[in-house]
Design a protein around this motif. Sequence first.
Motif, mmCIF file in Angstrom:
data_model
loop_
_atom_site.group_PDB
_atom_site.id
_atom_site.type_symbol
_atom_site.label_atom_id
_atom_site.label_comp_id
_atom_site.label_asym_id
_atom_site.label_seq_id
_atom_site.Cartn_x
_atom_site.Cartn_y
_atom_site.Cartn_z
ATOM 1 N N GLN A 86 15.132 41.159 -8.023
ATOM 2 C CA GLN A 86 15.181 39.722 -8.237
ATOM 3 C C GLN A 86 15.371 39.050 -6.877
ATOM 4 N N VAL A 87 14.440 38.177 -6.531
ATOM 5 C CA VAL A 87 14.466 37.502 -5.237
ATOM 6 C C VAL A 87 14.597 36.004 -5.468
ATOM 7 N N GLU A 88 15.641 35.420 -4.881
ATOM 8 C CA GLU A 88 15.871 33.978 -5.008
ATOM 9 C C GLU A 88 14.956 33.184 -4.092
ATOM 10 N N LYS A 89 14.764 33.709 -2.873
ATOM 11 C CA LYS A 89 14.012 32.960 -1.868
ATOM 12 C C LYS A 89 13.575 33.912 -0.765
ATOM 13 N N ILE A 90 12.454 33.558 -0.129
ATOM 14 C CA ILE A 90 11.998 34.293 1.054
ATOM 15 C C ILE A 90 12.106 33.345 2.241
ATOM 16 N N ILE A 91 12.784 33.803 3.276
ATOM 17 C CA ILE A 91 12.963 33.010 4.488
ATOM 18 C C ILE A 91 12.036 33.574 5.557
ATOM 19 N N PHE A 92 11.138 32.734 6.025
ATOM 20 C CA PHE A 92 10.207 33.141 7.082
ATOM 21 C C PHE A 92 10.711 32.623 8.413
ATOM 22 N N GLY A 93 10.764 33.506 9.395
ATOM 23 C CA GLY A 93 11.085 33.064 10.740
ATOM 24 C C GLY A 93 10.033 32.079 11.201
ATOM 25 N N GLU A 94 10.488 30.961 11.740
ATOM 26 C CA GLU A 94 9.577 29.927 12.234
ATOM 27 C C GLU A 94 9.448 30.085 13.740
ATOM 28 N N ALA A 131 0.803 29.098 13.287
ATOM 29 C CA ALA A 131 -0.341 28.843 12.398
ATOM 30 C C ALA A 131 -0.591 30.036 11.475
ATOM 31 N N ARG A 132 -0.450 31.265 11.999
ATOM 32 C CA ARG A 132 -0.635 32.455 11.173
ATOM 33 C C ARG A 132 0.445 32.541 10.093
ATOM 34 N N VAL A 133 1.681 32.241 10.478
ATOM 35 C CA VAL A 133 2.781 32.284 9.513
ATOM 36 C C VAL A 133 2.549 31.240 8.422
ATOM 37 N N GLN A 134 2.187 30.030 8.815
ATOM 38 C CA GLN A 134 1.958 28.963 7.833
ATOM 39 C C GLN A 134 0.809 29.322 6.894
ATOM 40 N N GLN A 135 -0.236 29.941 7.430
ATOM 41 C CA GLN A 135 -1.365 30.348 6.606
ATOM 42 C C GLN A 135 -0.919 31.357 5.545
ATOM 43 N N PHE A 136 -0.108 32.335 5.975
ATOM 44 C CA PHE A 136 0.395 33.326 5.025
ATOM 45 C C PHE A 136 1.282 32.663 3.978
ATOM 46 N N VAL A 137 2.186 31.788 4.412
ATOM 47 C CA VAL A 137 3.106 31.118 3.492
ATOM 48 C C VAL A 137 2.333 30.270 2.482
ATOM 49 N N ASN A 138 1.323 29.565 2.919
ATOM 50 C CA ASN A 138 0.518 28.759 1.998
ATOM 51 C C ASN A 138 -0.150 29.645 0.946
ATOM 52 N N ARG A 139 -0.642 30.781 1.375
ATOM 53 C CA ARG A 139 -1.252 31.729 0.431
ATOM 54 C C ARG A 139 -0.209 32.236 -0.560
ATOM 55 N N TRP A 140 0.977 32.581 -0.052
ATOM 56 C CA TRP A 140 2.067 33.069 -0.904
ATOM 57 C C TRP A 140 2.441 32.009 -1.951
ATOM 58 N N LYS A 141 2.576 30.761 -1.515
ATOM 59 C CA LYS A 141 2.975 29.679 -2.432
ATOM 60 C C LYS A 141 1.968 29.509 -3.567
ATOM 61 N N PRO A 151 10.462 30.653 -4.173
ATOM 62 C CA PRO A 151 10.425 29.660 -3.102
ATOM 63 C C PRO A 151 10.517 30.295 -1.714
ATOM 64 N N VAL A 152 9.985 29.568 -0.751
ATOM 65 C CA VAL A 152 10.050 30.007 0.641
ATOM 66 C C VAL A 152 10.671 28.898 1.482
ATOM 67 N N GLU A 153 11.212 29.300 2.593
ATOM 68 C CA GLU A 153 11.810 28.359 3.533
ATOM 69 C C GLU A 153 11.565 28.893 4.932
ATOM 70 N N PHE A 154 11.420 27.993 5.880
ATOM 71 C CA PHE A 154 11.298 28.387 7.285
ATOM 72 C C PHE A 154 12.661 28.302 7.947
ATOM 73 N N PHE A 155 12.883 29.194 8.925
ATOM 74 C CA PHE A 155 14.128 29.176 9.681
ATOM 75 C C PHE A 155 13.814 29.528 11.131
ATOM 76 N N ASP A 156 14.340 28.746 12.042
ATOM 77 C CA ASP A 156 14.085 28.917 13.477
ATOM 78 C C ASP A 156 14.379 30.351 13.916
ATOM 79 N N GLU A 157 13.394 30.991 14.510
ATOM 80 C CA GLU A 157 13.565 32.381 14.939
ATOM 81 C C GLU A 157 13.643 32.536 16.455
ATOM 82 N N ARG A 158 13.807 31.415 17.163
ATOM 83 C CA ARG A 158 13.881 31.536 18.625
ATOM 84 C C ARG A 158 14.991 32.499 19.031
#
Length: 137
Positions: free
Chosen positions: A48-56, A69-79, A86-93
């Motif tokens: 059971q997954v509540e959310k996926i956090i993608f490094g931005e 752009a590659r990350v956003q493309q994947f996230v859009n496909r996932w959505k 749900p997905v969320e972006f989080f600063d990965e610097r």
Amino acid sequence: MRLVAVDYGRKRTGIAVTDPLQIIANGLVTVPTHTLLSFLEDYIQKEQVEKIIFGEPKQTNGEASENLARVQQFVNRWKKLHPEVPVEFFDERFTSVLAHRTMIDAGLKKKARQDKALVDTISATIILQDYMARTHP
């Protein structure tokens, strides 16, 4: 329900997960990026997954990096395929720098520190730990 963090890369993608109570973040695996969609689909069938956090990915000055752009493309496909997770972006610097520092602090030999898959998994874990620290005080 678990949180999943993704450190998306052109070739490899690091993945970290929480325990079901969302107390501890652990590195899970690094997968070839071209298999990420099927890996995540299999994972959400088993856990059971509540959310996926993608490094931005951003540059140090806060501007978008070339990988964003590659990350956003994947996230859009996932959505589109999985609007129930749900997905969320989080600063990965600086996560790669912190991953290398963590490996040094852990006493890993130079050869182990050159394992890019391990760096990716640790980076995903750092993203998840930072996200949890910010959202679960």
